[in-house]
Design a protein around this motif. Structure first.
Motif, PDB file in Angstrom:
ATOM      1  N   MET A 289      20.019   2.836 -40.922  1.00 49.42           N
ATOM      2  CA  MET A 289      20.042   3.328 -39.466  1.00 49.42           C
ATOM      3  C   MET A 289      20.516   4.790 -39.548  1.00 49.42           C
ATOM      4  O   MET A 289      21.609   4.787 -40.063  1.00 49.42           O
ATOM      5  CB  MET A 289      20.467   2.562 -38.611  1.00 49.42           C
ATOM      6  CG  MET A 289      20.452   3.123 -37.073  1.00 49.42           C
ATOM      7  SD  MET A 289      18.866   2.816 -36.048  1.00 49.42           S
ATOM      8  CE  MET A 289      18.966   0.965 -35.916  1.00 49.42           C
ATOM      9  N   ASN A 290      19.947   5.710 -39.163  1.00 49.62           N
ATOM     10  CA  ASN A 290      20.272   7.045 -39.180  1.00 49.62           C
ATOM     11  C   ASN A 290      21.493   7.260 -38.022  1.00 49.62           C
ATOM     12  O   ASN A 290      21.149   6.757 -37.031  1.00 49.62           O
ATOM     13  CB  ASN A 290      19.551   8.144 -39.129  1.00 49.62           C
ATOM     14  CG  ASN A 290      18.410   8.329 -40.151  1.00 49.62           C
ATOM     15  OD1 ASN A 290      18.525   7.925 -41.111  1.00 49.62           O
ATOM     16  ND2 ASN A 290      17.084   8.681 -39.880  1.00 49.62           N
ATOM     17  N   MET A 291      22.501   7.914 -38.334  1.00 49.05           N
ATOM     18  CA  MET A 291      23.669   8.213 -37.488  1.00 49.05           C
ATOM     19  C   MET A 291      23.527   9.583 -36.814  1.00 49.05           C
ATOM     20  O   MET A 291      24.292   9.898 -35.875  1.00 49.05           O
ATOM     21  CB  MET A 291      25.001   8.319 -38.233  1.00 49.05           C
ATOM     22  CG  MET A 291      25.466   6.856 -38.687  1.00 49.05           C
ATOM     23  SD  MET A 291      25.757   5.694 -37.533  1.00 49.05           S
ATOM     24  CE  MET A 291      24.151   4.698 -37.719  1.00 49.05           C
ATOM     25  N   PHE A 292      22.630  10.287 -37.040  1.00 48.84           N
ATOM     26  CA  PHE A 292      21.922  11.581 -36.299  1.00 48.84           C
ATOM     27  C   PHE A 292      20.663  11.597 -36.198  1.00 48.84           C
ATOM     28  O   PHE A 292      19.592  11.689 -37.243  1.00 48.84           O
ATOM     29  CB  PHE A 292      22.778  12.737 -37.128  1.00 48.84           C
ATOM     30  CG  PHE A 292      22.532  14.154 -36.167  1.00 48.84           C
ATOM     31  CD1 PHE A 292      23.028  14.452 -35.462  1.00 48.84           C
ATOM     32  CD2 PHE A 292      21.199  14.860 -36.633  1.00 48.84           C
ATOM     33  CE1 PHE A 292      22.971  15.581 -34.573  1.00 48.84           C
ATOM     34  CE2 PHE A 292      21.030  15.946 -35.791  1.00 48.84           C
ATOM     35  CZ  PHE A 292      22.070  16.476 -34.803  1.00 48.84           C
ATOM     36  N   PRO A 293      20.032  11.636 -34.911  1.00 49.30           N
ATOM     37  CA  PRO A 293      21.016  11.394 -33.782  1.00 49.30           C
ATOM     38  C   PRO A 293      21.620   9.995 -33.414  1.00 49.30           C
ATOM     39  O   PRO A 293      21.306   8.971 -34.343  1.00 49.30           O
ATOM     40  CB  PRO A 293      19.712  11.478 -32.457  1.00 49.30           C
ATOM     41  CG  PRO A 293      18.663  12.183 -33.470  1.00 49.30           C
ATOM     42  CD  PRO A 293      18.562  11.614 -34.746  1.00 49.30           C
ATOM     43  N   ALA A 294      22.635   9.951 -32.879  1.00 47.14           N
ATOM     44  CA  ALA A 294      23.372   8.765 -32.812  1.00 47.14           C
ATOM     45  C   ALA A 294      22.716   7.463 -32.302  1.00 47.14           C
ATOM     46  O   ALA A 294      21.941   7.937 -30.979  1.00 47.14           O
ATOM     47  CB  ALA A 294      24.638   8.900 -32.332  1.00 47.14           C
TER      48      ALA A 294
END
Length: 371
Positions: A289-294
């Motif tokens: 899961m990408n943290m940007f965007p949160a």
């Protein structure tokens, strides 16, 4: 002195003009010298100028012009010399069409070679010519080939004074018949060209069709588009269908990320802040899961059985949606069990107020009244 020189030169001209064969030979020789000068000096000078430009198309143009320019000038010299020498009308009807045919063949070969190179150069610069792609290049090459050869044949036959009216009428009838017979193929062909020009999707994009098919675009051809589903099944869709259906491009948009949504319900009375915190913690612990965007967690609705939450996050590949959702849902279920957060499910209680009586039925003496 100058007048005497002019008189002598006029005498030589009179001698030459009195001998048509000599006059014609000198004319042919003069045209040959002119063709040699233009080929060796003028075109070489032009080539030096084109070498300074970064484009390659002008270099190919000068290279292809050598042969047709040289021989065209020479053939023009033959035409003038033949007219000066004078030939019988029967021979004139043959020899002049031969000259014109040679000229047309020379420039037809030039047009074919230059068009092929020009189309390939334009296909590489897709920024300005979006219709031309490596996939559509053979189509445009064949169209250019047919047009150039068709025009060349028309003028060659016209130079031989052959009436083309009947041929053109027959070609029109044949074209109409072929159009009706191959209307589906032509629809797919033109739709394929428009798809490549408009580019609603490209190779390696994940698309979802209106009929429910979902997969990766593996090939965009002139007749059809191919999708590879997650079941490793290749689906071939005609371009006429792709051009007239709703397509969801999951890989489209300015961002390369793809959003996924995990939905879960909790029982009424649960601590909504705790649920939101747990969901965000699970998203942060998911490695894909990408943290940007949160990631964000939202309380969407007050459902019939519980509070409906939605966890939203971003991933890099749409193809991984099913696997990542499985990992997130598994983590949610385990974490809620550990923390005692209840996931409600639909319950239905049935209350029977009284049993119906059947007075017309005979009473079984073996059964008690209580039963």
């Amino acid at each position: 002195m100058q007048q005497q020189w002019l008189i002598e030169w006029a005498k030589y001209l009179d001698i030459i003009t009195d001998h048509p064969m000599l006059y014609a030979a000198l004319v042919v020789f003069g045209f040959w010298i002119g063709a040699w000068i233009i080929d060796k000096w003028v075109l070489s000078w032009v080539r030096k100028l084109t070498e300074k430009s970064p484009a390659q198309l002008d270099d190919h143009l000068v290279e292809f012009l050598h042969t047709p320019v040289f021989y065209s000038i020479f053939i023009f010299g033959l035409i003038v010399a033949t007219d000066i020498y004078g030939v019988p009308p029967a021979i004139e009807k043959i020899i002049f069409p031969v000259y014109y045919t040679l000229l047309l063949l020379l420039w037809t070969m030039f047009a074919l070679r230059f068009t092929q190179v020009a189309l390939r150069q334009l296909a590489k610069s897709e920024k300005y010519f979006k219709v031309l792609h490596p996939q559509t290049l053979p189509l445009f090459e064949n169209l250019a080939l047919l047009i150039i050869i068709g025009v060349s044949i028309y003028y060659i036959l016209s130079s031989w004074r052959i009436d083309m009216t009947a041929w053109l009428a027959s070609a029109g009838i044949i074209g109409i018949a072929v159009g009706f017979a191959a209307k589906d193929t032509l629809a797919n062909l033109f739709s394929g060209v428009f798809i490549m020009a408009d580019a609603p999707y490209k190779i390696r994009d994940y698309v979802v069709l209106e009929t429910g098919e979902r997969g990766e675009v593996t090939n965009i051809g002139l007749r059809s588009t191919r999708l590879l589903t997650r079941d490793n099944i290749e689906v071939t869709i005609p371009n006429s269908v792709m051009g007239n259906t709703k397509i969801i491009n999951e890989s489209g948009g300015p961002s390369t990320n793809y959003r996924i949504r995990a939905q879960v319900s909790v029982a009424y009375g649960s601590d909504v802040d705790q649920v939101r915190e747990v969901l965000l913690k699970i998203a942060e612990e998911e490695p894909e899961m990408n943290m940007f965007p949160a990631p964000v967690a939202r309380l969407r609705t007050f459902g019939a059985s519980g509070l409906d939450f939605e966890l939203m996050g971003w991933i890099e590949e749409p193809a991984f949606r099913g696997r990542i959702l499985d990992q997130i849902n598994t983590a949610i279920y385990k974490r809620f069990n550990e923390l005692g957060i209840e996931i409600p499910y639909s319950k239905h209680d049935v209350y029977v107020k009284s049993f119906p009586s059947f007075p017309n039925l005979p009473k079984d003496s073996s059964q008690s009244d209580e039963t």
